[in-house]
Write a protein that holds these residues in place. Structure first.
Motif, PDB file in Angstrom:
ATOM      1  N   MET A 153      -9.379 -35.510 -10.396  1.00 32.79           N
ATOM      2  CA  MET A 153      -8.273 -34.569 -10.549  1.00 32.79           C
ATOM      3  C   MET A 153      -7.337 -34.621  -9.344  1.00 32.79           C
ATOM      4  SD  MET A 153      -8.389 -30.446 -11.089  1.00 32.79           S
ATOM      5  CE  MET A 153      -8.683 -30.067  -9.371  1.00 32.79           C
ATOM      6  N   THR A 154      -7.916 -34.788  -8.156  1.00 33.58           N
ATOM      7  CA  THR A 154      -7.104 -34.847  -6.941  1.00 33.58           C
ATOM      8  C   THR A 154      -6.233 -36.088  -6.933  1.00 33.58           C
ATOM      9  OG1 THR A 154      -8.844 -33.680  -5.765  1.00 33.58           O
ATOM     10  CG2 THR A 154      -7.218 -34.792  -4.408  1.00 33.58           C
ATOM     11  N   PHE A 155      -6.785 -37.187  -7.434  1.00 33.14           N
ATOM     12  CA  PHE A 155      -6.005 -38.424  -7.442  1.00 33.14           C
ATOM     13  C   PHE A 155      -4.853 -38.348  -8.438  1.00 33.14           C
ATOM     14  CE2 PHE A 155      -4.904 -42.731  -8.602  1.00 33.14           C
ATOM     15  CZ  PHE A 155      -4.707 -43.281  -7.351  1.00 33.14           C
ATOM     16  N   ASP A 156      -5.155 -37.969  -9.655  1.00 40.07           N
ATOM     17  CA  ASP A 156      -4.098 -37.858 -10.665  1.00 40.07           C
ATOM     18  C   ASP A 156      -4.594 -36.976 -11.810  1.00 40.07           C
ATOM     19  OD1 ASP A 156      -1.455 -38.875 -11.781  1.00 40.07           O
ATOM     20  OD2 ASP A 156      -2.825 -39.397 -13.394  1.00 40.07           O
ATOM     21  N   GLU A 157      -3.863 -35.906 -12.083  1.00 48.04           N
ATOM     22  CA  GLU A 157      -4.328 -34.934 -13.073  1.00 48.04           C
ATOM     23  C   GLU A 157      -4.278 -35.490 -14.496  1.00 48.04           C
ATOM     24  OE1 GLU A 157      -2.778 -31.011 -12.757  1.00 48.04           O
ATOM     25  OE2 GLU A 157      -3.447 -30.774 -10.681  1.00 48.04           O
ATOM     26  N   GLU A 158      -3.257 -36.295 -14.787  1.00 49.38           N
ATOM     27  CA  GLU A 158      -3.130 -36.794 -16.163  1.00 49.38           C
ATOM     28  C   GLU A 158      -4.245 -37.780 -16.511  1.00 49.38           C
ATOM     29  OE1 GLU A 158       0.803 -38.328 -16.836  1.00 49.38           O
ATOM     30  OE2 GLU A 158       1.505 -36.385 -17.536  1.00 49.38           O
ATOM     31  N   THR A 159      -4.525 -38.710 -15.601  1.00 43.81           N
ATOM     32  CA  THR A 159      -5.598 -39.673 -15.898  1.00 43.81           C
ATOM     33  C   THR A 159      -6.953 -38.962 -15.910  1.00 43.81           C
ATOM     34  OG1 THR A 159      -5.604 -40.293 -13.572  1.00 43.81           O
ATOM     35  CG2 THR A 159      -4.461 -41.762 -15.062  1.00 43.81           C
ATOM     36  N   ALA A 160      -7.087 -37.938 -15.079  1.00 44.87           N
ATOM     37  CA  ALA A 160      -8.329 -37.163 -15.095  1.00 44.87           C
ATOM     38  C   ALA A 160      -8.501 -36.482 -16.452  1.00 44.87           C
ATOM     39  CB  ALA A 160      -8.316 -36.127 -13.976  1.00 44.87           C
ATOM     40  N   GLN A 161      -7.408 -35.953 -16.966  1.00 48.93           N
ATOM     41  CA  GLN A 161      -7.458 -35.253 -18.257  1.00 48.93           C
ATOM     42  C   GLN A 161      -7.844 -36.214 -19.384  1.00 48.93           C
ATOM     43  OE1 GLN A 161      -4.052 -32.731 -18.914  1.00 48.93           O
ATOM     44  NE2 GLN A 161      -4.536 -32.504 -21.080  1.00 48.93           N
ATOM     45  N   THR A 162      -7.230 -37.395 -19.378  1.00 54.59           N
ATOM     46  CA  THR A 162      -7.573 -38.361 -20.430  1.00 54.59           C
ATOM     47  C   THR A 162      -8.994 -38.913 -20.250  1.00 54.59           C
ATOM     48  OG1 THR A 162      -6.489 -40.116 -19.170  1.00 54.59           O
ATOM     49  CG2 THR A 162      -5.209 -39.101 -20.913  1.00 54.59           C
ATOM     50  N   SER A 163      -9.530 -38.815 -19.026  1.00 51.75           N
ATOM     51  CA  SER A 163     -10.913 -39.259 -18.793  1.00 51.75           C
ATOM     52  C   SER A 163     -11.924 -38.200 -19.217  1.00 51.75           C
ATOM     53  CB  SER A 163     -11.147 -39.553 -17.311  1.00 51.75           C
ATOM     54  OG  SER A 163     -10.242 -40.493 -16.841  1.00 51.75           O
ATOM     55  N   GLY A 164     -11.447 -37.056 -19.643  1.00 46.17           N
ATOM     56  CA  GLY A 164     -12.354 -36.013 -20.113  1.00 46.17           C
ATOM     57  C   GLY A 164     -12.604 -34.906 -19.108  1.00 46.17           C
ATOM     58  N   VAL A 165     -11.882 -34.910 -17.982  1.00 44.34           N
ATOM     59  CA  VAL A 165     -12.050 -33.830 -16.994  1.00 44.34           C
ATOM     60  C   VAL A 165     -11.290 -32.593 -17.507  1.00 44.34           C
ATOM     61  CG1 VAL A 165     -11.539 -33.088 -14.630  1.00 44.34           C
ATOM     62  CG2 VAL A 165     -12.254 -35.429 -15.070  1.00 44.34           C
ATOM     63  N   PRO A 166     -11.948 -31.425 -17.573  1.00 48.44           N
ATOM     64  CA  PRO A 166     -11.229 -30.206 -17.987  1.00 48.44           C
ATOM     65  C   PRO A 166     -10.330 -29.723 -16.844  1.00 48.44           C
ATOM     66  CG  PRO A 166     -13.503 -29.676 -17.489  1.00 48.44           C
ATOM     67  CD  PRO A 166     -13.356 -31.140 -17.254  1.00 48.44           C
ATOM     68  N   VAL A 167      -9.197 -30.401 -16.686  1.00 44.16           N
ATOM     69  CA  VAL A 167      -8.340 -30.218 -15.510  1.00 44.16           C
ATOM     70  C   VAL A 167      -7.917 -28.756 -15.331  1.00 44.16           C
ATOM     71  CG1 VAL A 167      -6.072 -30.778 -14.560  1.00 44.16           C
ATOM     72  CG2 VAL A 167      -7.528 -32.588 -15.420  1.00 44.16           C
ATOM     73  N   ARG A 168      -7.554 -28.116 -16.434  1.00 43.02           N
ATOM     74  CA  ARG A 168      -7.057 -26.739 -16.348  1.00 43.02           C
ATOM     75  C   ARG A 168      -8.107 -25.810 -15.729  1.00 43.02           C
ATOM     76  NH1 ARG A 168      -3.215 -23.324 -19.646  1.00 43.02           N
ATOM     77  NH2 ARG A 168      -2.099 -25.251 -20.014  1.00 43.02           N
ATOM     78  N   TRP A 169      -9.333 -25.912 -16.240  1.00 43.20           N
ATOM     79  CA  TRP A 169     -10.406 -25.027 -15.766  1.00 43.20           C
ATOM     80  C   TRP A 169     -10.859 -25.409 -14.363  1.00 43.20           C
ATOM     81  CZ3 TRP A 169     -10.827 -20.613 -17.908  1.00 43.20           C
ATOM     82  CH2 TRP A 169     -10.519 -20.446 -19.258  1.00 43.20           C
ATOM     83  N   LEU A 170     -10.923 -26.703 -14.122  1.00 39.81           N
ATOM     84  CA  LEU A 170     -11.377 -27.159 -12.805  1.00 39.81           C
ATOM     85  C   LEU A 170     -10.378 -26.744 -11.725  1.00 39.81           C
ATOM     86  CD1 LEU A 170     -13.658 -28.805 -11.448  1.00 39.81           C
ATOM     87  CD2 LEU A 170     -12.168 -30.784 -11.594  1.00 39.81           C
ATOM     88  N   SER A 171      -9.097 -26.866 -12.051  1.00 42.30           N
ATOM     89  CA  SER A 171      -8.061 -26.491 -11.093  1.00 42.30           C
ATOM     90  C   SER A 171      -8.104 -24.985 -10.810  1.00 42.30           C
ATOM     91  CB  SER A 171      -6.701 -26.902 -11.656  1.00 42.30           C
ATOM     92  OG  SER A 171      -5.716 -26.744 -10.691  1.00 42.30           O
ATOM     93  N   LEU A 172      -8.339 -24.218 -11.860  1.00 44.53           N
ATOM     94  CA  LEU A 172      -8.437 -22.755 -11.702  1.00 44.53           C
ATOM     95  C   LEU A 172      -9.655 -22.410 -10.830  1.00 44.53           C
ATOM     96  CD1 LEU A 172      -7.222 -20.018 -12.577  1.00 44.53           C
ATOM     97  CD2 LEU A 172      -8.798 -20.057 -14.508  1.00 44.53           C
ATOM     98  N   ALA A 173     -10.782 -23.047 -11.129  1.00 43.59           N
ATOM     99  CA  ALA A 173     -12.004 -22.792 -10.341  1.00 43.59           C
ATOM    100  C   ALA A 173     -11.785 -23.182  -8.881  1.00 43.59           C
ATOM    101  CB  ALA A 173     -13.168 -23.582 -10.933  1.00 43.59           C
ATOM    102  N   PHE A 174     -11.077 -24.287  -8.667  1.00 47.23           N
ATOM    103  CA  PHE A 174     -10.788 -24.747  -7.300  1.00 47.23           C
ATOM    104  C   PHE A 174      -9.950 -23.701  -6.558  1.00 47.23           C
ATOM    105  CE2 PHE A 174      -7.907 -26.963  -4.397  1.00 47.23           C
ATOM    106  CZ  PHE A 174      -8.829 -27.575  -3.552  1.00 47.23           C
TER     107      PHE A 174
END
Lengths: 300, 236
Positions: A153-174
């Motif tokens: 997610m830190t490197f790139d949010e879009e590629t993280a999202q397509t890789s299956g990282v729940p970016v929205r929730w992870l970013s909120l938790a961070f």
């Protein structure tokens, strides 16, 4: 020095926060949110003032408001996706203006306010130590469990999202963990210098580390050394711990960058001497397919 | 069974529609090239396919399962990915290996097969020798290569590439297209690739999607041309 109870608590709390804050700083810097810690400390100031005004424990009130500010910044950041620093400015203005008004309304807060602003060794009581222990444990679990997803997610949010990282929730938790660490760090380093504890060790580690894991480990090492030496210096010189720790971390950063530059210069000189004595080999990297062509082995 | 399909999709920015009546299926083992002039919404189309943008109208369906019923793995290399923060403290190996944690596999330890996949991906793009270097010190072309290697290391069912050959010399581009062709034919990956060098990509693509400007008000539609049979696979 360490036979005083308050110094034992300060060293213990400082170590916990140094480890949590420094690793947090690496992610914050790489996400271009270096000012977020500063912003959240100002927001928590509003919580402290609000707590004093409403006769609620100021530390707890500051803690809750910092978390609320972290959640708010995440939503504003999404609204201003391409200008994420604007979210920091907007929430900081809200936090600081609320703090000023609440401070003027709560007359009783002014006396102890300097300890919140600049940090105090005696400010760390058992309740705050327990709070810091809880925050440090939670942050450690969060960073250990989510470290790979956080890297993506830190490197790139879009590629993280397509890789299956729940970016929205992870970013909120961070953001929530950031708010908690900032609020918990306030009794030692104070509102004004909390970002120094988060950013300075990370800033040095990012410059000199060879890899990501190395950057996290180095940041924690610098943070821990800076906090402990700062607390010791603060005790010996009777200076505010926040300012002392920040100054020592700043010295670490300047010396570290200078050492890095020196090492680079020496490395360049050695390379040019070597190049003068031998012909450099041509190394042309091309796309290749090991299944179709014989490719030379490149080591283990 | 298609891995991804757009059905009569309509999308725009603000109140201005940029894509109209777009329908497209991407099947396993095919290489789809997306072409069109600047501003033709090629990147937008790719983002719609990946679910990064929500369409105004129409349906976007992405399969939930890939090969052997496992969770679908999607690799994506955006246009500006190689222009990352050069201060990012990561080695080439760390960066490419992070692709092995895609598809929700963040908690498992890396195994021998992960190391092998990482090494293969780095060798495929000719960057294995550089694996110990910091990613920030690489040249623009090398950065592009490691971004592609990371996507390949994921062993994706669907690989989406946005102008992946930008900044490459002709010889590297030819090698890259051949590699992509090989990935589709031997490993069954579906690859969707936005490209400006349509002439070069055409011999390797199974289909070409051309985004065209409509006459009425700057809206665009999508036409699909089959390339199958026009050229023998370059690597056969």
């Amino acid at each position: 020095m360490l036979h005083y109870d308050f110094m034992q608590r300060a060293f213990c709390a400082g170590a916990l926060l140094a480890l949590a804050a420094s690793s947090l700083g690496v992610y914050l810097m790489l996400r271009r949110q270096a000012l977020m810690a500063d912003m959240l400390s100002h927001v928590s100031l509003a919580g402290i003032a609000g707590g004093a005004y409403l006769h609620v424990n100021p530390t707890v009130a500051g803690f809750v408001v910092a978390i609320a500010g972290a959640v708010a910044v995440e939503y504003v950041r999404r609204a201003y996706r391409t200008f994420s620093e604007i979210s920091v400015a907007i929430i900081m203005v809200g936090g600081l203006s609320s703090a000023v008004i609440l401070m003027s309304l709560a007359g009783n807060v002014n006396k102890s306010f300097s300890s919140y602003l600049f940090g105090s060794l005696v400010a760390v009581n058992r309740t705050e130590l327990t709070l810091m222990l809880g925050v440090a444990a939670l942050a450690a679990v969060f960073f250990l469990v989510c470290r790979r997803a956080l890297y993506q997610m830190t490197f790139d949010e879009e590629t993280a999202q397509t890789s299956g990282v729940p970016v929205r929730w992870l970013s909120l938790a961070f953001s929530v963990v950031t708010g908690m660490v900032v609020a918990a760090a306030m009794p030692i380093v104070g509102v004004l210098l909390v970002s120094a504890l988060i950013i300075l060790p990370a800033a040095l580690a990012i410059r000199i580390a060879s890899g990501f894991t190395a950057a996290l480990v180095l940041a924690m090492l610098f943070g821990l050394t800076g906090v402990w030496s700062g607390l010791a210096a603060s005790f010996a010189l009777s200076t505010p711990p926040g300012g002392t720790i920040a100054l020592i971390l700043l010295v670490f950063l300047v010396v570290g960058i200078a050492a890095r530059k020196l090492a680079t210069m020496l490395g360049k000189r050695r390379t040019s001497v070597r190049e003068a004595s031998e012909q450099p080999p041509l190394n042309e990297a091309r796309y290749s397919n090991p299944s179709l062509s014989t490719h030379e082995s490149g080591g283990s | 069974m298609s891995l991804m399909s757009l059905d009569n999709v309509r999308f725009g920015y603000g109140s201005f529609p940029t894509l109209e009546r777009v329908s497209l299926d991407v099947l396993p083992g095919e290489l789809v090239a997306v072409a069109g002039p600047n501003g033709a919404a090629k990147t937008t189309l790719l983002k719609l396919m990946l679910g990064l943008l929500k369409p105004w109208e129409g349906d976007v369906r992405i399969a939930s399962r890939g090969k052997a019923g496992k969770r679908l793995v999607v690799g994506y290399v955006p246009q500006q990915l190689a222009a990352f923060n050069s201060a990012f403290p990561s080695t080439v190996l760390e960066f490419v290996r992070s692709g092995r944690h895609a598809g929700g596999a963040w908690f498992r330890r890396l195994r021998e097969e992960d190391r092998a996949a990482t090494e293969l991906a780095l060798r495929q793009v000719g960057m294995w020798e550089q694996r110990g270097r910091r990613i920030g010190v690489l040249s623009g072309g090398q950065k592009q290569r490691i971004c592609i290697a990371r996507a390949l290391a994921m062993e994706p069912d669907l690989l989406a590439l946005d102008e992946p050959t930008a900044g490459m010399d002709p010889e590297s581009r030819a090698g890259f297209y051949a590699l992509m062709r090989e990935e589709t034919k031997t490993r069954g990956r579906a690859i969707v690739m936005v490209t400006h060098e349509l002439n070069e990509a055409y011999p390797y693509a199974d289909r070409v999607v051309v985004l065209e400007r409509l006459e009425n008000g700057g809206m665009r539609c999508c036409t699909t041309t089959s390339c199958s049979g026009h050229f023998a696979p370059a690597l056969s």
